[in-house]
Enzyme design. Sequence first.
Site, PDB file in Angstrom:
ATOM      1  N   TYR A  44       5.277 -70.491   6.572  1.00  0.00           N
ATOM      2  CA  TYR A  44       5.715 -71.075   5.310  1.00  0.00           C
ATOM      3  C   TYR A  44       5.062 -70.376   4.122  1.00  0.00           C
ATOM      4  CZ  TYR A  44       6.450 -74.653   1.700  1.00  0.00           C
ATOM      5  OH  TYR A  44       6.779 -75.318   0.543  1.00  0.00           O
ATOM      6  N   LYS A  54       6.839 -68.071   1.203  1.00  0.00           N
ATOM      7  CA  LYS A  54       6.775 -68.454  -0.204  1.00  0.00           C
ATOM      8  C   LYS A  54       6.116 -67.361  -1.055  1.00  0.00           C
ATOM      9  CE  LYS A  54       8.785 -72.499  -0.238  1.00  0.00           C
ATOM     10  NZ  LYS A  54       9.994 -72.769  -1.041  1.00  0.00           N
ATOM     11  N   SER A 113       5.396 -72.320  -3.889  1.00  0.00           N
ATOM     12  CA  SER A 113       4.358 -73.217  -3.374  1.00  0.00           C
ATOM     13  C   SER A 113       2.996 -72.686  -3.772  1.00  0.00           C
ATOM     14  CB  SER A 113       4.439 -73.302  -1.848  1.00  0.00           C
ATOM     15  OG  SER A 113       3.309 -73.972  -1.315  1.00  0.00           O
TER      16      SER A 113
END
Length: 274
Positions: free
Chosen positions: A159, A163, A146
């Site tokens: 998150y 990532k 990401s």
Amino acid sequence: MTSAQAREGAVALVTGASRGIGLAVARALAKCGHRLVMTAREPDALEAAVAALRAEGAQAVGCPGGVADSGRARAAVDLATSEFGRLDVLVNNAATNAPYGALMDVDLTRWRAAFTVNVESALHLTQLAWRAWMREHGGAVVNICSEGASHVGPNVGAYGTSKAALLHLTAQLAGELAPLVRVNSVSPGLIRTEMARFVWEGAEEQLAASLPLARIGEPEDVARAVTWLASDAAEWVTGTDVLVDGGTSVRAAAGGTAPYAVHERLRAAAPREP
């Protein structure tokens, strides 16, 4: 043979393949000639996705179950070798954006669950693919990371941190598995997927205006990068991250001085749990 066309008989395993980026990647790999093993948590959605690709001419089979389940991960790799006799490409796409919120409020059990899905499963599947086929025959691994791995943002700390770990794991594995196996990643920006719906829905015009390329991304934008990395056209590329973000990273140089519109949406939005 086109630049992204698969070697004869090549097989790809794509996780989280029932919708969004995963389905687009599976479809693009099939069009390049790969035979497919597809996984997803929801059996009905996976069955529908497999049926759709078969109707388009793909050779595809499904293996339902989440990648956090080590038994289901092993079953997917075993299915590739039993059904097709090989496993040339692994695309680690399955992910979760939960837990959502400030890190000082995060539940640590859910924090660990995010790392299990977003990082540990990629390592485990790569280990399984290596032992089952790639150690002797080579292959390519592509991890879906990401653009959020490289900067901080409101409410997506778990998150983004997971990532970032996946980004480092990609480079580490590229070093360890060379020269037989290439390991790369693709880092999407804002893509029109169900998981990101809470960000883009109702704000597409505003979000597009904040990007140099003047639109939010589509799953097919990511799929094209994945198929290139999986192909012989990228045979001298490993340990690399391909940023597919519509110019998010250069918006300041392009004259954008307003706060990043996605961050404004993340501050205001209450996402649905995946």
